[in-house]
Design an enzyme around this catalytic site. Sequence first.
Site, PDB file in Angstrom:
ATOM      1  CG  HIS A   1      51.353  22.216  28.062  1.00 20.61           C
ATOM      2  ND1 HIS A   1      51.265  22.186  29.440  1.00 20.61           N
ATOM      3  CD2 HIS A   1      52.561  21.689  27.769  1.00 20.61           C
ATOM      4  CE1 HIS A   1      52.377  21.670  29.938  1.00 20.61           C
ATOM      5  NE2 HIS A   1      53.171  21.344  28.939  1.00 20.61           N
TER       6      HIS A   1
ATOM      7  CG  ASP B   1      46.381  22.717  26.574  1.00 27.30           C
ATOM      8  OD1 ASP B   1      46.717  22.864  25.392  1.00 27.30           O
ATOM      9  OD2 ASP B   1      47.112  22.995  27.546  1.00 27.30           O
ATOM     10  CG  HIS B   2      41.617  21.557  29.734  1.00 30.50           C
ATOM     11  ND1 HIS B   2      42.259  20.379  30.040  1.00 30.50           N
ATOM     12  CD2 HIS B   2      42.282  22.538  30.389  1.00 30.50           C
ATOM     13  CE1 HIS B   2      43.263  20.642  30.875  1.00 30.50           C
ATOM     14  NE2 HIS B   2      43.298  21.947  31.099  1.00 30.50           N
TER      15      HIS B   2
ATOM     16  CD  GLU C   1      51.792  32.490  30.927  1.00 29.61           C
ATOM     17  OE1 GLU C   1      52.085  32.479  29.715  1.00 29.61           O
ATOM     18  OE2 GLU C   1      50.855  31.845  31.403  1.00 29.61           O
TER      19      GLU C   1
ATOM     20  NE  ARG D   1      51.009  17.587  31.006  1.00 29.52           N
ATOM     21  CZ  ARG D   1      51.202  18.347  32.082  1.00 29.52           C
ATOM     22  NH1 ARG D   1      50.624  19.528  32.182  1.00 29.52           N
ATOM     23  NH2 ARG D   1      51.962  17.937  33.066  1.00 29.52           N
TER      24      ARG D   1
ATOM     25  CD  GLU E   1      50.911  26.725  28.269  1.00 33.71           C
ATOM     26  OE1 GLU E   1      50.677  25.610  28.759  1.00 33.71           O
ATOM     27  OE2 GLU E   1      50.264  27.738  28.556  1.00 33.71           O
TER      28      GLU E   1
ATOM     29  N   GLY F   1      42.816  29.141  30.284  1.00 38.06           N
ATOM     30  CA  GLY F   1      42.308  27.955  29.617  1.00 38.06           C
ATOM     31  C   GLY F   1      41.173  27.267  30.326  1.00 38.06           C
ATOM     32  CG  HIS F   2      40.366  23.992  33.941  1.00 43.92           C
ATOM     33  ND1 HIS F   2      39.466  24.269  34.942  1.00 43.92           N
ATOM     34  CD2 HIS F   2      40.268  22.664  33.702  1.00 43.92           C
ATOM     35  CE1 HIS F   2      38.861  23.160  35.300  1.00 43.92           C
ATOM     36  NE2 HIS F   2      39.335  22.172  34.566  1.00 43.92           N
TER      37      HIS F   2
ATOM     38  NE  ARG G   1      32.807   8.239  25.528  1.00 45.75           N
ATOM     39  CZ  ARG G   1      31.491   8.205  25.485  1.00 45.75           C
ATOM     40  NH1 ARG G   1      30.871   8.275  24.334  1.00 45.75           N
ATOM     41  NH2 ARG G   1      30.800   8.111  26.586  1.00 45.75           N
TER      42      ARG G   1
ATOM     43  CG  ASN H   1      45.776  26.330  27.487  1.00 42.90           C
ATOM     44  OD1 ASN H   1      45.258  25.342  26.959  1.00 42.90           O
ATOM     45  ND2 ASN H   1      46.905  26.264  28.140  1.00 42.90           N
TER      46      ASN H   1
ATOM     47  CB  THR I   1      47.268  21.655  35.801  1.00 43.40           C
ATOM     48  OG1 THR I   1      47.524  22.793  34.977  1.00 43.40           O
ATOM     49  CG2 THR I   1      47.175  22.087  37.259  1.00 43.40           C
ATOM     50  CB  THR I   2      51.912  23.787  34.569  1.00 44.83           C
ATOM     51  OG1 THR I   2      51.626  23.241  33.284  1.00 44.83           O
ATOM     52  CG2 THR I   2      53.379  24.124  34.671  1.00 44.83           C
TER      53      THR I   2
ATOM     54  CG  HIS J   1      48.100  27.829  36.560  1.00 44.79           C
ATOM     55  ND1 HIS J   1      48.452  26.844  35.663  1.00 44.79           N
ATOM     56  CD2 HIS J   1      47.532  27.195  37.583  1.00 44.79           C
ATOM     57  CE1 HIS J   1      48.134  25.670  36.156  1.00 44.79           C
ATOM     58  NE2 HIS J   1      47.559  25.854  37.318  1.00 44.79           N
ATOM     59  N   GLY J   2      44.887  29.406  36.473  1.00 42.70           N
ATOM     60  CA  GLY J   2      43.805  29.467  37.461  1.00 42.70           C
ATOM     61  C   GLY J   2      42.986  30.743  37.411  1.00 42.70           C
TER      62      GLY J   2
ATOM     63  NE  ARG K   1      48.437  14.970  31.310  1.00 43.51           N
ATOM     64  CZ  ARG K   1      48.856  15.341  32.514  1.00 43.51           C
ATOM     65  NH1 ARG K   1      48.153  16.214  33.225  1.00 43.51           N
ATOM     66  NH2 ARG K   1      49.961  14.853  33.021  1.00 43.51           N
ATOM     67  CG  HIS K   2      45.995  18.607  27.057  1.00 46.82           C
ATOM     68  ND1 HIS K   2      47.114  19.183  26.543  1.00 46.82           N
ATOM     69  CD2 HIS K   2      46.048  18.791  28.404  1.00 46.82           C
ATOM     70  CE1 HIS K   2      47.817  19.685  27.528  1.00 46.82           C
ATOM     71  NE2 HIS K   2      47.219  19.466  28.683  1.00 46.82           N
TER      72      HIS K   2
HETATM   73  N1  PXP Z   1      49.911  29.556  31.304  1.00 44.24           N
HETATM   74  C1  PXP Z   1      50.668  28.439  31.411  1.00 44.24           C
HETATM   75  C2  PXP Z   1      52.139  28.576  31.192  1.00 44.24           C
HETATM   76  C3  PXP Z   1      50.091  27.183  31.693  1.00 44.24           C
HETATM   77  O1  PXP Z   1      50.873  26.095  31.791  1.00 44.24           O
HETATM   78  C4  PXP Z   1      48.697  27.099  31.839  1.00 44.24           C
HETATM   79  C5  PXP Z   1      48.054  25.776  32.095  1.00 44.24           C
HETATM   80  O2  PXP Z   1      48.260  24.941  31.020  1.00 44.24           O
HETATM   81  C6  PXP Z   1      47.939  28.271  31.692  1.00 44.24           C
HETATM   82  C7  PXP Z   1      48.574  29.489  31.447  1.00 44.24           C
HETATM   83  C8  PXP Z   1      46.459  28.277  31.765  1.00 44.24           C
HETATM   84  O3  PXP Z   1      46.027  27.899  33.033  1.00 44.24           O
HETATM   85  P1  PXP Z   1      44.499  27.587  33.257  1.00 44.24           P
HETATM   86  O4  PXP Z   1      44.147  26.432  32.380  1.00 44.24           O
HETATM   87  O5  PXP Z   1      44.405  27.287  34.703  1.00 44.24           O
HETATM   88  O6  PXP Z   1      43.735  28.832  32.854  1.00 44.24           O
END
Ligand code: PXP
Length: 251
Positions: free
Chosen positions: A51, A17-18, A159, A53, A78, A224-225, A26, A15, A108-109, A202-203, A57-58
Amino acid sequence: MTSVLKPAKLRLGVNIDHVATIRNARGGDHPDPVRAAEIVASVGGDGITAHLREDRRHIRDEDLARIQTATNLPLNLEMAATEAMLAIAVRHKPHAACIVPERREERTTEGGLDAAGLHNTLVPIIGKLKDAGIRVSLFIEASERQLDAALRLGAPVVEFHTGEYAHAHLDGNRAKTAAELKRIADMAALAAKNGIEPHAGHGLTYENVQPIAAIPQIAELNIGHYLIGEAVFVGLEDAVHRMRELMDAAR
Ligand code: PXP
C-alpha cells in the site's frame, strides 16, 4: 455422472508494508521489504501486496520497482482513488490495483471504499487502470449496495473488508462473528454469481482465518500485519508457511 467441483486453490497475498514501517522507524535501509518479498516467493506465497499511502509511512515509491524486479510474483498495489496514485500505478503497471479509502489520520484502512457514493470519481480511474492492463479490485464492505456499485463500475475483483469480522472474533462476540461471516459468505456467492472474483482481507490471523478461507468463492486472501508480527518471533518463512497450512486445511 455428477462431478463435485472442488473450490480452486485459495491464493495468499502477503502484505509487506510493515517491514517498511520498521525500516522507516530508523530511516535506513533495514529491514528491506524486498527481502521479505523474496522470502514470500521462496515459501510459496502467491502474491505481494503493498500500500503506497499518501504520507509514505511505509512503502515508498522506489520500493515498488525494486519489489517488481526482485520476484516474479504478481504485485497487488493498494492505492487511494487519486490522480497522483493513478499516475504511479500506470507507470509501474502492477498486476493488480486495489482501490482503498484513505484518510491521513487513520492508523490503518478503516472501513471499505464507498464505491456507490464515489461512482463518478471512480469511473475514469478504473477506466485508465484497465487501459493500462491492470486488474482492478475494489476494497469494499460486504454489502449488496457496494457490490452492486462494483458491478456497475465494471470491477473484475472486489476485496471484502474483514475488519468487523476480525474485531467481533477478537471480542469473543460469537453472534456478531457468525453474522459477519454470513454477510461475507453471502456477498462472495453473489459476487461470483455476477462474474466478480471475490477476495478478502484485513485483520486476519491464525485464529480467525479458517472460516473465511472456507468460503468456496473467495479466491485470494491478503494478509499483512499479523504475519509480519509473527515473523518477528518465528521468521517470515515459518509464519507464511503456517498461514498457508491453515488456509489449505480450511478449503
Ligand atoms: N487488504 C487491504 C485492501 C488492506 O488495506 C489491508 C491493510 O493494509 C490488508 C488487506 C491487510 O490487512 P492486515 O494488515 O490487517 O492483514
